[in-house]
Design an enzyme around this catalytic site. Sequence first.
Site, PDB file in Angstrom:
ATOM      1  CD  GLU A  30      -7.916   7.700   4.124  1.00 22.59           C
ATOM      2  OE1 GLU A  30      -7.262   6.776   4.614  1.00 22.59           O
ATOM      3  OE2 GLU A  30      -8.752   7.543   3.233  1.00 22.59           O
ATOM      4  N   GLY A  79      -2.463   4.444  -1.694  1.00 20.95           N
ATOM      5  CA  GLY A  79      -2.308   3.362  -2.661  1.00 20.95           C
ATOM      6  C   GLY A  79      -1.034   3.362  -3.474  1.00 20.95           C
ATOM      7  CB  SER A 124       1.339   4.792   1.792  1.00 20.18           C
ATOM      8  OG  SER A 124       0.889   4.847   0.456  1.00 20.18           O
ATOM      9  CG  ASN A 178     -10.988   0.799   3.179  1.00 21.60           C
ATOM     10  OD1 ASN A 178     -11.778  -0.054   2.772  1.00 21.60           O
ATOM     11  ND2 ASN A 178     -10.843   1.977   2.576  1.00 21.60           N
ATOM     12  CD1 TRP A 179      -9.193  -5.660   4.869  1.00 25.07           C
ATOM     13  CD2 TRP A 179     -10.799  -7.226   4.755  1.00 25.07           C
ATOM     14  NE1 TRP A 179      -8.966  -6.575   5.869  1.00 25.07           N
ATOM     15  CE2 TRP A 179      -9.943  -7.549   5.821  1.00 25.07           C
ATOM     16  CE3 TRP A 179     -11.876  -8.070   4.500  1.00 25.07           C
ATOM     17  CZ2 TRP A 179     -10.118  -8.682   6.616  1.00 25.07           C
ATOM     18  CZ3 TRP A 179     -12.066  -9.189   5.294  1.00 25.07           C
ATOM     19  CH2 TRP A 179     -11.197  -9.494   6.337  1.00 25.07           C
ATOM     20  CE  LYS A 180      -8.293   1.535   0.007  1.00 26.55           C
ATOM     21  NZ  LYS A 180      -7.346   2.424  -0.652  1.00 26.55           N
ATOM     22  CD  GLU A 208      -9.575   3.871  -3.025  1.00 27.85           C
ATOM     23  OE1 GLU A 208     -10.339   3.027  -2.544  1.00 27.85           O
ATOM     24  OE2 GLU A 208      -8.342   3.875  -2.795  1.00 27.85           O
ATOM     25  CG  HIS A 258     -11.832   6.064   0.715  1.00 26.36           C
ATOM     26  ND1 HIS A 258     -11.195   6.025  -0.501  1.00 26.36           N
ATOM     27  CD2 HIS A 258     -10.942   5.613   1.625  1.00 26.36           C
ATOM     28  CE1 HIS A 258      -9.965   5.563  -0.316  1.00 26.36           C
ATOM     29  NE2 HIS A 258      -9.789   5.307   0.961  1.00 26.36           N
ATOM     30  N   GLY A 279      -5.058   0.504   4.067  1.00 23.35           N
ATOM     31  CA  GLY A 279      -5.607  -0.155   2.885  1.00 23.35           C
ATOM     32  C   GLY A 279      -4.804  -1.406   2.537  1.00 23.35           C
TER      33      GLY A 279
HETATM   34  P1  PGA Z   1      -3.498   2.534   1.390  1.00 24.67           P
HETATM   35  O1  PGA Z   1      -5.030   3.002   1.466  1.00 24.67           O
HETATM   36  O2  PGA Z   1      -3.110   2.145   2.790  1.00 24.67           O
HETATM   37  O3  PGA Z   1      -3.492   1.400   0.446  1.00 24.67           O
HETATM   38  O4  PGA Z   1      -2.712   3.734   0.914  1.00 24.67           O
HETATM   39  C1  PGA Z   1      -5.423   3.835   2.505  1.00 24.67           C
HETATM   40  C2  PGA Z   1      -6.861   4.213   2.366  1.00 24.67           C
HETATM   41  O5  PGA Z   1      -7.371   4.270   1.245  1.00 24.67           O
HETATM   42  O6  PGA Z   1      -7.506   4.462   3.387  1.00 24.67           O
END
Ligand code: PGA
Length: 244
Positions: free
Chosen positions: A166, A172, A209, A8-10, A94, A92, A230
Site C-alpha cells: 500500500e 485516500g 485508491s 477496510n471501513w476504517k 494510518e 496499516h 478504503g
Molecule cells: P483508499 O484506502 O482505498 O481509501 O485509498 C486504502 C487503504 O487504506 O487500504
Amino acid sequence: MKKMVVFNWKMNPGSKNEAKRLAEAVREAKKNSNFKVVICPPFVYLENLIKEFKEIEFGAQNCFWEEKGSFTGEISCKMLKNLGARFVILGHSERRRYFKETNEEIAKKTMSVIENKLIPIFCIGETLEERKKNLTKKVLKNQLLSSLKEVFNLKFKNFRLIVAYEPIWAIGIGRTCKVEDALETICYLKKILLDFLPLSSLLFFYGGSINSKNIFLFLKEKEIDGVLVGRASLKEKEIISMLS
Ligand code: PGA
C-alpha cells in the site's frame, strides 16, 4: 483460488444501522461476484455483522498481542477468533502514522494473529518522499524483515500471510499506483519472502485508491491475489460495480 476484495471501513460508518446497510449491499453484490469478499469494520460492529451476514467473511483492523489482562482499550486475537473473525489488518500506514506503531509492535501482533489461527493482512508501503529518493525497495524490505523475523522461524508452516503493498502516497487521495509499478514491487517482495516461506503460505495484495474504475486492472494480474479498498467500500454504488 478466487481473488479477494477486502473492504477496510476504517472508522466508518457512524451507526450500527448504516453498517448493516453497507453489509446488505455487499451481500447483494456478492451474489453475482467471482471474488471472495472480506469486510473489516470497526470492532463495535463486528459481532452483530458476523452473526447476521454468514455468507460474508470478516476481519478486524487491529489487535493487541497479549491474550488477556490489564491492557485498557485493547482487543486480543483470542477475542476476535471467538467472535468468528478470520482476518486482521496489521501495520496499516494510518496506524503507523497516527498511533506511532513500530515494526517491533507489528511483529508481535503478527505472531499473535498467526498463533490464533487468524490471517494477517500485513501492510507495508513507502511515503512519497521515500519514493522520490528512490528508497522504495529499501523501505519495504526493512518493513518486511524487521516485522516478520519470528514468523520465518515458525516450525509449523501451515499458515497464511497476506502481504499488502500500500504505497502511502496512493492511499485516500485518489492517486493510484500504476499497475506495472505495483507488479514490479510485488514481485520484489515475493522474491524476498520466498527465501523464508513457501509460496503456498503467501498472498500478495495491492491497496491505495482502488475503485470500480481500476479494480479489474489490478485483479486481472496473476501476481495480484487481492485488493484492499478504503473509501470506495463505503459507497453502495461502488460496492456493486466493484463486485460485479
Ligand atoms: P483508499 O484506502 O482505498 O481509501 O485509498 C486504502 C487503504 O487504506 O487500504
